[in-house]
Design a protein around this motif. Structure first.
Motif, PDB file in Angstrom:
ATOM      1  N   ASP A  57       0.818  -1.210   0.000  1.00 27.71           N
ATOM      2  CA  ASP A  57       0.000   0.000   0.000  1.00 27.71           C
ATOM      3  C   ASP A  57       0.848   1.254   0.000  1.00 27.71           C
ATOM      4  OD1 ASP A  57      -1.657  -2.264   1.485  1.00 27.71           O
ATOM      5  OD2 ASP A  57      -3.017  -0.882   0.467  1.00 27.71           O
ATOM      6  N   ASN A  82       1.651  -2.875   4.266  1.00 26.65           N
ATOM      7  CA  ASN A  82       0.739  -3.791   3.605  1.00 26.65           C
ATOM      8  C   ASN A  82      -0.242  -4.343   4.640  1.00 26.65           C
ATOM      9  OD1 ASN A  82       0.090  -5.015   0.980  1.00 26.65           O
ATOM     10  ND2 ASN A  82       0.570  -6.945   1.983  1.00 26.65           N
ATOM     11  N   LYS A  83      -1.197  -5.147   4.146  1.00 20.57           N
ATOM     12  CA  LYS A  83      -2.243  -5.650   5.036  1.00 20.57           C
ATOM     13  C   LYS A  83      -1.664  -6.255   6.318  1.00 20.57           C
ATOM     14  CE  LYS A  83      -5.623  -5.296   4.388  1.00 20.57           C
ATOM     15  NZ  LYS A  83      -6.123  -3.981   4.847  1.00 20.57           N
TER      16      LYS A  83
HETATM   17  C1  LIG Z   1      -2.100  -4.220  -4.861  1.00 20.51           C
HETATM   18  S1  LIG Z   1      -2.442  -3.285  -3.457  1.00 20.51           S
HETATM   19  C2  LIG Z   1      -3.276  -4.460  -2.508  1.00 20.51           C
HETATM   20  C3  LIG Z   1      -3.144  -4.196  -1.052  1.00 20.51           C
HETATM   21  O1  LIG Z   1      -4.274  -3.442  -0.594  1.00 20.51           O
HETATM   22  C4  LIG Z   1      -4.906  -4.200   0.396  1.00 20.51           C
HETATM   23  O2  LIG Z   1      -5.451  -3.423   1.406  1.00 20.51           O
HETATM   24  P1  LIG Z   1      -7.053  -3.161   1.410  1.00 20.51           P
HETATM   25  O3  LIG Z   1      -7.718  -4.433   1.027  1.00 20.51           O
HETATM   26  O4  LIG Z   1      -7.306  -2.736   2.839  1.00 20.51           O
HETATM   27  O5  LIG Z   1      -7.241  -2.042   0.418  1.00 20.51           O
HETATM   28  C5  LIG Z   1      -3.823  -5.081   0.950  1.00 20.51           C
HETATM   29  O6  LIG Z   1      -2.952  -4.361   1.791  1.00 20.51           O
HETATM   30  C6  LIG Z   1      -3.168  -5.494  -0.319  1.00 20.51           C
HETATM   31  O7  LIG Z   1      -1.898  -6.049  -0.196  1.00 20.51           O
END
Ligand SMILES: CSC[C@H]1O[C@H](OP(=O)(O)O)[C@H](O)[C@@H]1O
Length: 338
Positions: free
Chosen positions: A237, A246-247
């Motif tokens: 992110d 990241n998540k």
């Molecule tokens: C390719 S970026 C995807 C990245 O975004 C996700 O977060 P969210 O689902 O909260 O928007 C997650 O961190 C992914 O790795």
């Protein structure tokens, strides 16, 4: 094997996006009629994932311009700037959201009439959307060289086409390897509390007929210890000078991969890099405690319990084997060119 390329967000006489909160049971295109509705869609993760948020940010300026009743350029730009602030503040961690907003707003400022502003904003957003798929294809091509025929990959959350305009970043690497003829299997972490892995990654890979096994993220260490994982690939992110945001749960996999000497790859476009800043400068989004305390309306925790629900964590770059970008593969401390 040729893999189809549907889009996650697009413009067709207005802004449309796949409502990801309805997956995996229903594929529901959602028309966005206002900035307030787009803010709600971003906050509820109807649209999510850094590159998809970048496109959503850019399209938000086109939407605000299209809906504006301003009769002169100055007033319209003022309206667009208010819309930009609302969108930027809807989710703080992924840099792509503000990046997309700023690029389209800058293009709009070049317009001398309301019509020129509308055209410039939409042209910019469409360009970002088309660029995203090209970039993700390049990320996929560069990353696929790191995968071997027969590899088993662990991934976390969803960094597939649903996190982008199309193709995907981490899953884009898997897709490109499969298109190149390599046999790849994937363990997808369900990724509590919002289950992007089970609802979205497992769905995407099943749709593409790529073998996928759903696990709880707490199972990753056991699989690594038993030699079941060849590589870990995740999205990002925001990548600062020292960490990858990241998540939540990504850091756990990175530490376990290091311990088990398993390559840990991060696939991300250059638009996700933010090297001016370090970990201490970035806000990690804290989400509603109810996301942890309830599941499909069923209460899972005592009322009033303390809850910690950060959407992301930070993985130090020294735990990252390689950053896979559209400009190539970079092994920290080596970073891609600005
Ligand atoms: C390719 S970026 C995807 C990245 O975004 C996700 O977060 P969210 O689902 O909260 O928007 C997650 O961190 C992914 O790795």
């Amino acid at each position: 094997m040729c893999i189809p390329e549907p889009k996650t967000i697009w413009w067709d006489e207005g802004l449309w996006l796949i409502d990801q909160t309805q997956l995996p049971l229903k594929l529901v295109p959602l028309k966005i009629e206002s900035i307030r509705q787009l803010v709600a869609a971003i906050k509820s993760l109807s649209v999510r994932g850094a590159p998809a948020l970048g496109a959503a940010g850019a399209y938000s300026i086109a939407l605000a311009a299209e809906r504006s009743h301003a009769t002169n350029a100055f007033d319209m730009i003022a309206e667009l700037e208010m819309a930009a602030d609302m969108i930027r503040n809807s989710r703080p961690t992924a840099i792509n959201l503000s990046w997309g907003v700023d690029r389209a707003l800058q293009a709009a400022r070049g317009g001398e009439s309301t019509e020129e502003i509308r055209e410039a904003a939409l042209r910019s957003a469409e360009g970002i959307a088309e660029e995203d798929i090209r970039v993700n294809r390049a990320i996929g091509k560069n990353g696929a060289k790191l995968l071997e025929d027969g590899d088993t990959i662990l991934t976390h959350c969803n960094a597939g086409r649903l996190a982008c305009v199309g193709w995907g970043t981490a899953l884009g690497v898997v897709r490109s390897a499969v298109e190149a003829g390599k046999k790849i299997e994937v363990y997808a972490c369900e990724t509590r509390p919002l289950h992007q892995g089970s609802r979205l990654t497992a769905w995407e890979l099943a749709e593409d007929k790529i073998p996928v096994t759903l696990i709880c993220e707490s199972m990753s260490g056991s699989l690594m210890r038993r030699g079941k994982i060849d590589k870990v690939i995740v999205g990002a992110d925001r990548i600062t000078r020292d960490v990858v945001f990241n998540k939540i749960g990504t850091y756990n996999h990175a530490v376990l991969a290091k311990h088990h000497k398993i390559p840990f790859y991060v696939a991300a476009p250059l638009s996700t890099f933010d090297r001016i800043y370090g970990e201490e400068d970035i806000t990690i989004e804290e989400r509603d405690p109810e996301e942890i305390c309830t599941l499909a309306g069923v209460r899972l925790a005592p009322l009033g319990i303390n809850v910690y629900n950060p959407a992301f964590d930070a993985t130090p770059l020294e735990l990252v084997s390689a950053l896979i970008t559209e400009k190539g593969v970079f092994r920290p401390p080596l970073m891609p060119p600005v």
